[in-house]
Design a protein around this motif. Structure first.
Motif, short mmCIF file in Angstrom:
data_model
loop_
_atom_site.label_atom_id
_atom_site.label_comp_id
_atom_site.label_asym_id
_atom_site.label_seq_id
_atom_site.Cartn_x
_atom_site.Cartn_y
_atom_site.Cartn_z
N ALA A 197 -31.66 -4.04 -59.12
CA ALA A 197 -32.96 -3.71 -59.70
C ALA A 197 -33.40 -2.30 -59.30
CB ALA A 197 -34.00 -4.74 -59.26
N SER A 198 -33.14 -1.92 -58.06
CA SER A 198 -33.52 -0.58 -57.58
C SER A 198 -32.76 0.50 -58.34
CB SER A 198 -33.25 -0.46 -56.08
OG SER A 198 -34.02 -1.38 -55.35
N MET A 199 -31.47 0.27 -58.59
CA MET A 199 -30.67 1.25 -59.30
C MET A 199 -31.07 1.34 -60.77
SD MET A 199 -26.92 0.72 -57.50
CE MET A 199 -26.21 2.18 -58.26
N VAL A 200 -31.47 0.21 -61.35
CA VAL A 200 -31.98 0.23 -62.73
C VAL A 200 -33.28 1.02 -62.78
CG1 VAL A 200 -32.95 -1.20 -64.58
CG2 VAL A 200 -30.86 -1.93 -63.40
N ASN A 201 -34.13 0.81 -61.78
CA ASN A 201 -35.40 1.53 -61.70
C ASN A 201 -35.18 3.04 -61.57
OD1 ASN A 201 -37.90 2.07 -59.25
ND2 ASN A 201 -38.32 1.80 -61.41
N GLU A 202 -34.14 3.42 -60.82
CA GLU A 202 -33.81 4.85 -60.68
C GLU A 202 -33.36 5.45 -62.01
OE1 GLU A 202 -30.93 5.21 -57.59
OE2 GLU A 202 -32.28 4.48 -56.02
N LYS A 203 -32.67 4.64 -62.81
CA LYS A 203 -32.19 5.13 -64.11
C LYS A 203 -33.34 5.26 -65.12
CE LYS A 203 -27.44 3.30 -63.95
NZ LYS A 203 -26.73 4.56 -64.31
N LEU A 204 -34.31 4.33 -65.03
CA LEU A 204 -35.41 4.31 -66.01
C LEU A 204 -36.75 4.25 -65.27
CD1 LEU A 204 -33.89 1.69 -68.50
CD2 LEU A 204 -34.01 4.16 -68.84
N PRO A 205 -37.09 5.29 -64.52
CA PRO A 205 -38.31 5.24 -63.69
C PRO A 205 -39.61 5.20 -64.49
CG PRO A 205 -37.36 7.44 -63.66
CD PRO A 205 -36.37 6.57 -64.36
N ASP A 206 -39.58 5.70 -65.71
CA ASP A 206 -40.82 5.77 -66.49
C ASP A 206 -41.24 4.42 -67.06
OD1 ASP A 206 -41.02 8.47 -66.03
OD2 ASP A 206 -39.94 9.03 -67.86
N ILE A 207 -40.27 3.56 -67.36
CA ILE A 207 -40.65 2.30 -68.01
C ILE A 207 -40.36 1.06 -67.16
CG2 ILE A 207 -40.36 3.23 -70.34
CD1 ILE A 207 -37.72 1.57 -70.49
N THR A 208 -39.80 1.24 -65.95
CA THR A 208 -39.52 0.07 -65.11
C THR A 208 -40.25 0.15 -63.78
OG1 THR A 208 -37.56 1.03 -64.06
CG2 THR A 208 -37.23 -0.21 -66.11
N THR A 209 -40.41 -1.00 -63.15
CA THR A 209 -41.04 -1.07 -61.84
C THR A 209 -40.50 -2.28 -61.09
OG1 THR A 209 -43.15 -1.25 -60.65
CG2 THR A 209 -42.97 -2.45 -62.71
N LEU A 210 -40.56 -2.20 -59.76
CA LEU A 210 -40.24 -3.35 -58.92
C LEU A 210 -41.52 -3.95 -58.34
CD1 LEU A 210 -37.08 -2.15 -56.94
CD2 LEU A 210 -37.26 -3.09 -59.23
N GLU A 211 -42.66 -3.45 -58.79
CA GLU A 211 -43.95 -3.92 -58.30
C GLU A 211 -44.30 -5.26 -58.96
OE1 GLU A 211 -46.90 -4.89 -56.49
OE2 GLU A 211 -46.32 -2.85 -55.89
N ARG A 212 -44.45 -6.29 -58.13
CA ARG A 212 -44.71 -7.64 -58.65
C ARG A 212 -46.15 -7.80 -59.13
NH1 ARG A 212 -41.83 -12.21 -58.47
NH2 ARG A 212 -42.88 -14.23 -58.56
N SER A 213 -47.08 -7.15 -58.44
CA SER A 213 -48.50 -7.33 -58.76
C SER A 213 -48.87 -6.64 -60.07
CB SER A 213 -49.36 -6.76 -57.63
OG SER A 213 -50.72 -6.76 -58.00
N LEU A 214 -49.43 -7.40 -61.00
CA LEU A 214 -49.83 -6.85 -62.29
C LEU A 214 -50.88 -5.76 -62.13
CD1 LEU A 214 -50.07 -10.10 -64.45
CD2 LEU A 214 -48.59 -8.15 -64.92
N SER A 215 -51.79 -5.94 -61.18
CA SER A 215 -52.88 -4.98 -61.00
C SER A 215 -52.39 -3.64 -60.47
CB SER A 215 -53.93 -5.55 -60.05
OG SER A 215 -53.37 -5.81 -58.78
N LYS A 216 -51.21 -3.64 -59.84
CA LYS A 216 -50.69 -2.40 -59.25
C LYS A 216 -49.67 -1.71 -60.16
CE LYS A 216 -51.34 -4.01 -54.49
NZ LYS A 216 -50.66 -4.36 -53.21
N ARG A 217 -49.30 -2.36 -61.26
CA ARG A 217 -48.34 -1.75 -62.18
C ARG A 217 -49.04 -0.88 -63.21
NH1 ARG A 217 -45.28 -6.90 -64.64
NH2 ARG A 217 -45.16 -8.12 -62.73
N LYS A 218 -48.30 0.09 -63.73
CA LYS A 218 -48.77 0.80 -64.92
C LYS A 218 -48.68 -0.16 -66.10
CE LYS A 218 -47.34 5.40 -63.36
NZ LYS A 218 -46.45 6.56 -63.64
#
Length: 515
Positions: free
Chosen positions: A406-427
């Motif tokens: 998941a971290s490596m996927v996030n590095e590839k697509l940082p603009d549209i992905t997140t590892l943040e579970r909390s909805l309130s803290k996500r874009k």
């Protein structure tokens, strides 16, 4: 649990009512007595704390959730009052005719409709809200007793909306009394007063399942309310849902077999109220396999249903379970999952093409690790990527490896992905790459599971060549899934095959990260 008030109001030389005494063992029975006294009413009684907790219900119980029946709490009655019927002579308290209108067994439940102990039920009653599940001749399903605010005696008895409830007017006067009560009918649940956490065995496994294997039975599954509309906009019925599961049973069962199931029930279709149920309850037939597993979150034993054959699958679907949600591990090895899951979970602001981009980035990472992944639609707006583990490693190891991916996927697509579970803290436009599904007890809809979504969509395995922009998850439904499987075969079969070489995969990814 005192019978002082009950005895004080009666002269037992002049009334046939039992003098009674406190019960020694709670058998969790209930009775509804039709009492034609000064005013006709119905007495609702629950066996609890050695007595019958009692309420007078002027209009009687109703199977329609819209009816909120006043229930006036009265004195506790002795347990042997449960089979009383007859005439209370004039001049006595409650003079009139008493019939047994309904009787059966019940169990108290919590907010999640899981069975609770007698002690917990008494605590709920004291707080003024007791949820129960009845199994009687005239009454069945979930009910709640709610005490009115600032009122010690007056309660409301309300039917929960479930597969047993009715939408039409419920006329209690048209339902005949049963009169005789079989006091030998004691097939009631016996609540455990305490539970203990299983001790780890010599192999270091912390979670064990006590499996209650199904008894052989030639009885057919009783299917009910098949004409009920489950998808109003698509005019798809409960019967069509069950027909689908029967048709794909040999394909879906390998992904359910020997796995505890968390039940999500939609007894009134996708637009009705849904609820989760983990505990099989005491109404499950003897031929269904169950597994008793300790829950660390609430420190209690839960009796999970285990779906090992077509008959069990149809029974579960008949409960109103549109989707099937199995654990990642089996009852014989709870701590070691059969696969890892990457759950690609979009926000409302993401397109399905965004989801596809994330799935392809996940495949790219897996290819670099020398690992084969298997993709399926979630049946909703996401995609799931599975990686075979074959019980070789623990949940902690599964979660850590999923975190790396998941971290490596996030590095590839940082603009549209997140590892943040909390909805309130996500874009608001970010897709959650969920690696935390790889924990014991977590569930996702299985391959070939229907989802309670418009169109009766199905969680469908895909060829990687199909995972490209323009793919539409709405195209996979109960109307065409069997034909697709017969044409392409079971594309998910490899998920339950030989597990990956985890150490080698991690080494390859570490080389990539440091290059």
């Amino acid at each position: 649990m005192s019978l002082t008030k009950y005895k004080k109001k009666r002269n037992f030389k002049n009334t046939p009512e039992p003098e009674g005494q406190n019960g020694k063992e709670n058998l969790f029975r209930f009775v509804v007595q039709r009492h034609d006294a000064t005013r006709l009413h119905y007495d609702f009684r629950l066996e609890l704390d050695g007595v019958l907790k009692s309420w007078a219900v002027p209009k009687g119980p109703s199977m329609n959730p819209e009816d909120k029946r006043l229930a006036v709490e009265v004195e506790d009655h002795p347990v042997n009052y449960i089979d009383f019927f007859g005439i209370i002579p004039e001049g006595n308290y409650g003079a009139g005719t008493v019939d047994v209108w309904d009787h059966g067994v019940y169990f108290p439940v919590n907010e999640d409709l899981e069975k609770i102990t007698e002690k917990e039920a008494l605590k709920a009653l004291k707080k003024g809200e007791l949820k129960i599940f009845l199994k009687g001749k005239n009454l069945e399903g979930g009910f709640v007793l709610v005490r009115l605010k600032n009122d010690e005696k007056n309660w409301l008895l309300i039917k929960h909306k479930d597969e047993f409830s009715v939408e039409s007017s419920f006329d209690i006067s048209k339902i005949k009394s049963l009169n005789s009560f079989d006091s030998k009918e004691t097939g009631a649940p016996k609540a455990k007063t305490e539970t203990t956490k299983p001790e780890p065995d010599d192999k270091g496994e912390e979670h064990k399942a006590k499996v209650n294997k199904a008894t052989k039975s030639k009885n057919k599954v009783e299917l009910t309310h098949l004409e009920k509309i489950y998808w109003p906009d698509d005019k798809i019925t409960k019967g069509e849902l069950i027909e689908y599961y029967e048709s794909v049973s040999k394909y879906i069962l390998p992904y359910l077999k020997n796995r505890p199931l968390s039940l999500k029930r939609n007894p009134n279709g996708i637009k009705g109220q849904s609820f989760f149920q983990k505990d099989a309850g005491d109404n499950a037939p003897e031929w269904v396999t169950t597994a008793e597993i300790h829950s660390e979150s609430n420190d209690k034993m839960i009796d999970y249903l285990v779906c090992n054959d077509k008959k069990s699958l149809l029974y579960i679907a008949n409960l109103g379970c549109i989707e099937m949600n199995p654990w990642n591990s089996t009852v014989d090895n709870l701590d070691n999952p059969d696969y890892i899951v990457i759950d690609i979970d979009p926000s409302d602001k993401n397109s399905f093409d965004d989801v596809i981009d994330v799935a392809l980035a996940t495949k790219e990472v897996l290819d670099q690790a020398g690992v084969k992944g298997f993709c399926k639609t979630s049946g909703s707006s996401g995609l799931h990527v599975y990686i075979p583990f074959n019980k070789k490693h623990t949940y902690d190891e599964a979660k850590e490896f999923a975190h790396i991916i998941a971290s490596m996927v996030n590095e590839k697509l940082p603009d549209i992905t997140t590892l943040e579970r909390s909805l309130s803290k996500r874009k608001k436009n970010q897709i959650y790459v969920d690696y935390l599904q790889n924990r014991i007890g977590q569930t996702l809809a299985s391959a070939y599971s229907v989802r309670p979504k418009p169109g009766a969509t199905v969680s469908t395995p895909l060829e990687w060549g199909e995972v490209k922009r323009g793919l539409d998850f709405h195209d996979f439904t109960i109307k065409n899934t069997l034909e697709r499987i017969e044409k392409k075969g079971d594309l998910f079969k490899g998920v339950l095959g030989k597990g990956i070489d985890l150490d080698k995969a991690i080494q390859k990814l570490e080389v990539l990260q440091h290059s």
